[in-house]
Design a protein around this motif. Structure first.
Motif, short mmCIF file in Angstrom:
data_model
loop_
_atom_site.label_atom_id
_atom_site.label_comp_id
_atom_site.label_asym_id
_atom_site.label_seq_id
_atom_site.Cartn_x
_atom_site.Cartn_y
_atom_site.Cartn_z
N LEU A 1 0.80 -1.14 0.05
CA LEU A 1 -0.03 -0.13 0.03
C LEU A 1 0.65 1.28 -0.14
N ARG A 2 1.96 1.13 0.22
CA ARG A 2 3.09 2.33 0.40
C ARG A 2 3.11 3.07 -0.97
N THR A 3 3.35 4.15 -0.99
CA THR A 3 3.28 4.86 -2.24
C THR A 3 4.54 4.49 -2.99
N ASP A 4 5.69 4.29 -2.43
CA ASP A 4 6.93 3.94 -2.98
C ASP A 4 6.83 2.49 -3.15
N ALA A 5 6.07 1.73 -2.83
CA ALA A 5 6.15 0.28 -3.35
C ALA A 5 5.91 -0.06 -4.63
N GLU A 6 6.72 -1.27 -5.00
CA GLU A 6 6.65 -1.76 -6.29
C GLU A 6 5.13 -2.06 -6.56
N LYS A 7 4.70 -1.68 -7.92
CA LYS A 7 3.15 -2.05 -8.31
C LYS A 7 3.12 -3.31 -8.36
N VAL A 8 2.23 -3.85 -7.92
CA VAL A 8 1.71 -5.48 -7.71
C VAL A 8 0.25 -5.44 -8.07
N VAL A 9 0.03 -6.70 -8.62
CA VAL A 9 -1.34 -7.03 -8.92
C VAL A 9 -1.67 -8.55 -8.48
N VAL A 10 -3.11 -8.84 -7.92
CA VAL A 10 -3.26 -10.23 -7.88
C VAL A 10 -4.06 -10.58 -9.15
N LEU A 11 -3.93 -11.77 -9.71
CA LEU A 11 -4.83 -12.18 -10.98
C LEU A 11 -6.30 -12.93 -10.52
N SER A 12 -7.16 -12.78 -11.35
CA SER A 12 -8.30 -13.82 -11.00
C SER A 12 -7.86 -14.98 -11.95
N HIS A 13 -8.56 -16.06 -11.54
CA HIS A 13 -8.07 -17.35 -12.48
C HIS A 13 -8.60 -17.02 -13.78
N THR A 14 -9.69 -16.40 -14.06
CA THR A 14 -10.24 -16.00 -15.51
C THR A 14 -8.93 -15.43 -16.42
N VAL A 15 -8.65 -14.41 -15.73
CA VAL A 15 -7.21 -13.75 -16.37
C VAL A 15 -6.10 -14.62 -16.55
N TRP A 16 -5.85 -15.18 -15.36
CA TRP A 16 -4.74 -16.29 -15.80
C TRP A 16 -4.96 -17.38 -16.59
N GLN A 17 -6.14 -17.57 -16.91
CA GLN A 17 -6.46 -18.78 -17.77
C GLN A 17 -6.50 -18.36 -19.30
N ASN A 18 -7.49 -17.02 -19.35
CA ASN A 18 -7.61 -16.67 -20.81
C ASN A 18 -6.31 -15.73 -21.30
N ASP A 19 -5.73 -15.09 -20.37
CA ASP A 19 -4.95 -14.08 -20.91
C ASP A 19 -3.36 -14.45 -20.87
N PHE A 20 -3.00 -15.40 -19.89
CA PHE A 20 -1.89 -15.91 -19.62
C PHE A 20 -1.70 -17.60 -19.84
N ASN A 21 -2.62 -18.22 -20.28
CA ASN A 21 -2.62 -19.40 -20.67
C ASN A 21 -2.27 -20.35 -19.51
N GLN A 22 -2.61 -19.96 -18.46
CA GLN A 22 -2.52 -20.71 -17.25
C GLN A 22 -0.95 -20.94 -16.88
N ASP A 23 -0.10 -19.82 -17.09
CA ASP A 23 1.21 -19.88 -16.97
C ASP A 23 1.64 -20.49 -15.55
N PRO A 24 2.34 -21.56 -15.26
CA PRO A 24 2.56 -21.98 -14.08
C PRO A 24 3.47 -20.92 -13.17
N ASN A 25 4.00 -20.22 -14.14
CA ASN A 25 5.13 -19.49 -13.42
C ASN A 25 4.91 -17.91 -13.49
N ILE A 26 3.82 -17.57 -13.41
CA ILE A 26 3.18 -16.23 -13.82
C ILE A 26 3.57 -15.38 -12.53
N VAL A 27 3.60 -16.13 -11.20
CA VAL A 27 3.99 -15.06 -10.18
C VAL A 27 5.45 -14.63 -10.22
N GLY A 28 5.60 -13.31 -10.07
CA GLY A 28 6.75 -12.78 -10.32
C GLY A 28 6.97 -12.18 -11.43
#
Lengths: 239, 805
Positions: B137-164
């Motif tokens: 939440l800090r303003t200077d923190a790295e920009k991060v996002v949590v994906l839904s299963h739908t986005v992970w599946q449809n847009d990232f082809n269920q990439d097992p290494n997506i985290v990071g």
């Protein structure tokens, strides 16, 4: 004397399941005013069918039927209904009262199909005939609240209310005990004494003895037609 | 074992009468399926607990200001929640739309800015990686996002290494820190979750914004108690803050609603009850029809029943014996209905989710679930009672002696015809009510499909923003952003028009006219606009547009709506006229420079356009932190959307629009719902009408058949065909009048509700016309239903009618 009813070669055929039944076959019969005719015979001999034809409840397959000189076999449905309403009184074995109507309303029924009668006139006639059959104390009751004998007396009152030319009774005592049967037979006798023409179907020879004329049928035909000179004793004596 | 024999006998009877069995089954399946589907479909929308652990304790918190919903009072509510110990957990979130770029393509995805506790609140763990924490939440923190299963599946082809891995969100490099499980889209439709920006975490007393709040109620407190405690606390705070921070005076109360109820704007229970009552009425119609068919069968078997009774069968046994046919058909119908409804729900689920992939709340799942199965059992039992038990009980209660002596006609008691007559009357009542309600609903649906909002939605897109004070502290900076974005958008060959507007609020017009000032509306809806907006709304009728020269240093100018001119200066030239307006508690003088067309912005869709007045001020004189940008594209929607984001990111890479969607989105949504509701209503009404027609005909025909003997008696004593037909029509007229009279009375009450709901939009003459049509239609139908079987019955010779059983 002019015949009230004149049947010439009357037949009635029924076709069921491609089998033709001759219920009434080539009957000739003449009934004069004031006669009390008992129509008897075994079950299925055609008595009730003949009675239906006489009362214009059914039309013959063949033959001619003259009623008070009028050719009734050529009448249409409405003309037959008018004659039933004005000239015929029916008494049935199973009373055939309408369960939703009171005693007075049941008796009044034939009058309601006549034109020009005031409510008061109708009520007067109803009260008059109910008195004749000793049922004037039950005018507001429904049929289900009456005994069989009482129901049949109401049915007789209904048959009389239009002052018919003749009364057709189809086994009028068939559903009654001996006491009520006697009362109804006496009622018919008294009507006959007063000049009514009665045609009564009965399979019981003892009831037939009350009549002035006996017609016996078998297999749709009249096999005996005899006049009885003396009016029979009350049915109770016969029973 | 004897009951097994009865069941076997009932099966034999059903197999012997395949047409009867098929007809009753079809009627029952129709009625049961319709009721069950209506229940299940609406239950999933309105009442189904959230598909989360302890989902029944999750609520949304709303503020009501002077009884009006959606009060912008987040600060007071949050303060009250901190003071009162009514919730075990709570938090706020903000919905947004983000641009997800993958290679050269991009797509807009619904997302939420959330607090770290949201994931633990929803009792859900990620299937990969982690969720958002306090550090993020800090303003200077790295920009991060949590994906839904739908986005992970449809847009990232269920990439097992997506985290990071880094992905581009709003053209900003953002690191994926986790993936949530399938079907998890809490709070409503989120497909991505981003940390709540710092500026939203500390809501100030001066804030006039509203933020959605999720909360879990403590187990030891009731809903009412919680609402009362929170209302008292929030109102006390509000009474202090409204004076200090220029907020509107009034009373504040707090309302808690489940997520599903909140999603229906808290009107879901009314819709649920209304449609289920209609569906239940149709089920009752079906039950009456089936009951009537079974009663007719029972009457045919009356002699058999009398013989059984005479041989010593107890009444219970006889009733059960007569019921078996109905029970078997109903159970079979119930099972087939459940299977059919299961298939329908599954199809509905697929169709709706594929039609609206990003806009369906995550709890809207239509399937055969436990409440649906439980309701199937309830409906089946109700059907067995209405369609099977009552006819069987009636038939088993006959006069044995009369039946044995005279056949069925001897058993026709005074009550015999009454039930049929009552049922016909009830059917007339139900169908007249349903037809009238259906007709009015159709009119409303037609109105909604053709409603004119005074807006031209053709090829227009709408983007809304929340310009944070930290980034845009001055009004000039806000104006610069809006003007700059509009200018940039206009450079695109795909974009033909742009403008910006913002709803300032209700202003008070200080005016003296010949009319009594008290009768005039004092509040006027006031917007600020930048650019020429008449390609979209408020077409210029007189005078000139607001222009770049109407800036901070120029005289204050205003465009007024046509309704305002007609109301205040009906026979005057208004251009150049000056008016005094109380705006933001300051009296200011404006010169009218133009007159524009009216907008439909009343309290609901049904409000007349002239019911409200509007004023449009220059956005260069009155700016806003919450602007809306409208652009019209040439022919390529995708390119225009891409260009919009490119233009936006030229100014601010961190700014996400709260919404970016076709401007017609809400209107289309409303119209689509109206179409769906209209089709469901028409389908149901058509089925109900068919049931009622067959039911009324069946009941009447059965009633006439039961009275065939009576017809014979009447004809024997001289009644003509005409006499008999007239008598039956007269009896039918009574039923018609009673049934329709009752229907009219119920409809009158409903009509009052309709009038209130539609703000008297429905002209009273329409009710008269509808009633006339429905009365005529039903009269013809009922009279025909009586005439046809009666005519058939009088065709019998009296001798045959007298023998009829």
């Amino acid at each position: 004397m002019t015949a009230l009813i004149q049947l010439k070669n009357i037949s009635k055929h029924f076709v069921t399941d491609e089998v033709e039944t001759h219920a009434v076959n080539q009957i000739n019969l003449s009934i004069t005013q004031g006669e009390y005719l008992a129509l008897s015979g075994p079950s299925g001999c055609g008595k009730s069918t003949l009675l239906s034809l006489l009362g214009l409840l059914d039309s013959p397959s063949e033959g001619t039927y003259h009623l008070t000189g009028l050719d009734a076999s050529s009448l249409n449905r409405n003309e037959r209904a008018k004659i039933r309403n004005e000239k015929v009184g029916f008494v049935f074995q199973s009373f055939n009262l309408i369960s939703d109507l009171t005693v007075a309303e049941n008796v009044m029924l034939p009058l309601t199909y006549q034109k020009g009668l005031s409510k008061q006139t109708m009520m007067d006639k109803v009260n008059d005939v109910l008195q004749q059959v000793e049922m004037s104390h039950r005018t507001r009751h429904f049929p289900s609240q009456l005994s069989g004998g009482q129901q049949q007396r109401v049915a007789v009152a209904r048959a009389l209310v239009n002052d018919p030319a003749f009364i057709l009774a189809d086994e009028p005592t068939g559903n009654l005990d001996s006491k009520n049967a006697e009362a109804v037979m006496q009622l018919l006798n008294s009507l006959h004494q007063k000049g009514s023409t009665i045609v009564m179907v009965t399979h019981d020879p003892r009831s037939a003895e009350c009549a002035s004329r006996q017609v016996e049928m078998l297999d749709g035909q009249i096999i005996r037609d005899s006049l009885i000179t003396q009016t029979a004793a009350p049915i109770s004596a016969a029973i | 074992m004897s009951w097994l024999l009865d069941i076997k006998y009932a099966f034999r009877l059903l197999i012997k009468a395949p047409k009867f069995t098929a007809l009753t089954l079809v009627v029952l399946i129709g009625g049961l399926s319709l009721s069950l589907f209506t229940f299940s479909f609406l239950y999933a929308i309105v009442y189904k607990p959230l598909p989360l652990p302890e989902g029944d304790t999750v609520y949304r918190v709303f503020g009501n200001h002077n009884g009006h919903r959606h009060a912008n009072v987040a600060y007071e509510i949050l303060q009250a929640m901190q003071q009162e110990d009514v919730f075990s957990e709570y938090g706020i979130w903000q919905d947004t739309s983000v641009r997800l770029s993958i290679n050269d393509a991009g797509k807009t995805i619904p997302a939420s800015f959330v607090q770290p506790n949201m994931f633990s609140f929803s009792r859900t763990e990620p299937i990969m990686g982690r969720t958002i924490n306090q550090e993020d939440l800090r303003t200077d923190a790295e920009k991060v996002v949590v994906l839904s299963h739908t986005v992970w599946q449809n847009d990232f082809n269920q990439d097992p290494n997506i985290v990071g891995k880094n992905i581009r969100i709003n053209e900003t490099v953002t690191t994926v820190i986790g993936v949530m499980p399938k079907n998890y889209n809490f709070p409503i439709v989120s497909k991505l979750w981003l940390p709540l920006p710092q500026q939203l975490q500390n809501i100030q007393p001066s804030s006039k914004q509203q933020y959605p709040i999720y909360a879990r109620l403590n187990h030891n407190i009731s809903l009412k108690q919680a609402e009362q405690q929170l209302s008292d606390a929030a109102n006390s705070i509000y009474q202090l803050t409204y004076k200090q921070y220029d907020k509107e005076e009034g009373e504040l109360s707090i309302e808690l609603a489940s997520f599903p109820i909140a999603q229906t704007d808290r009107d879901g229970s009314i819709v649920f009850t209304f449609f289920n009552l209609i569906a239940l009425s149709i089920l009752i119609l079906a039950c009456i029809n089936v009951g009537n068919l079974l009663l007719a069968r029972a009457i045919e078997r009356q002699k058999e029943i009398a013989i059984r009774a005479a041989l010593g069968a107890p009444q219970k046994r006889l009733t059960l014996q007569l019921m078996w046919e109905g029970i078997i058909i109903t159970l079979l119908g119930g099972v087939l209905s459940v299977l059919l409804v299961g298939a329908l729900l599954s199809t509905t689920d697929s169709i709706i989710k594929s039609a609206l992939p990003n806009n369906i709340p995550f709890w809207w799942n239509w399937e055969l679930d436990a409440p649906t199965l439980l309701m199937a059992i309830v409906f089946t039992l109700l059907t067995i009672f209405l369609a099977s038990f009552i006819p069987a009980w009636r038939s088993a209660n006959q006069d044995i002696n009369a039946t044995l002596r005279d056949g069925t006609r001897g058993a026709q008691s005074k009550k015999a015809g009454k039930l049929s007559r009552m049922l016909v009357t009830f059917q007339i009542f139900l169908i007249s009510t349903l037809l009238l309600m259906g007709s009015v609903s159709a009119f409303i649906a037609y109105f909604l499909l053709n409603v004119d909002f005074g807006v031209n939605y053709d090829r227009t897109y709408l983007a809304s923003f929340n310009l944070q004070k930290q980034e845009y502290p001055t009004e000039q900076q806000q104006r610069n952003f809006i003007q700059g974005l509009l200018t940039e958008l206009e450079q695109s060959p795909q974009i033909t028009n742009t403008f910006s507007y913002f709803f300032i609020g209700q202003s008070t017009l200080k005016i003296q006219t010949e009319k009594d000032i008290n009768t005039l509306p004092k509040k006027i809806k006031t917007f600020s606009i930048i650019g020429k907006g008449d390609f979209y709304r408020a077409e210029l009728l007189q005078g000139r547009h607001l222009s770049i020269s109407d800036n901070e240093n120029a005289q204050r100018v205003v465009l007024v709506s046509q309704s305002m001119v007609e109301r205040y200066w009906p026979d005057e030239m208004v251009l150049g006229k000056t008016i005094d307006v109380m705006l933001n508690q300051q009296e200011q003088t404006f010169t009218i420079v133009g007159v524009v067309a009216n907008l439909a912005d009343g309290s609901s869709f049904y409000s007349d356009k002239i019911s409200e007045d509007e004023m449009h001020l220059s956005g260069l004189q009155f700016s806003s932190s919450y602007p809306r940008i409208i652009y019209k594209y040439h022919d390529n929607e995708q390119e225009a959307e891409e260009y919009f984001y490119q233009s936006l990111f030229k100014f601010n890479r961190n700014l996400e629009p709260n919404r970016l969607e076709p401007a017609s989105y809400s209107s289309d949504m409303m119209k689509n719902i109206a179409v769906i509701v209209a089709w469901i209503t028409f389908g149901s009404a058509g089925f109900a009408l068919l049931l009622a027609l067959t039911g009324i005909y069946g009941l009447t025909a059965n009633s006439v058949v039961q009275r065939t003997h009576e017809i014979g008696v009447r004809r024997a004593v001289g009644a003509t065909d005409r006499n008999i037909i007239q008598l039956f029509l007269k009896h039918g007229s009574k039923q018609l009048m009673i049934g329709m009279g009752a229907g009219m009375m119920v409809f009158s009450v409903i009509a009052i509700a309709f009038q209130s709901f539609t703000e008297n939009m429905i002209p009273p003459l329409l009710y008269v016309a509808l009633i006339t049509v429905v009365v005529t239609l039903l009269s013809v139908i009922v009279m025909l239903a009586i005439y046809l079987p009666t005519r058939k019955a009088v065709k019998l010779e009296p001798s045959a009618a007298l023998r009829y059983e």
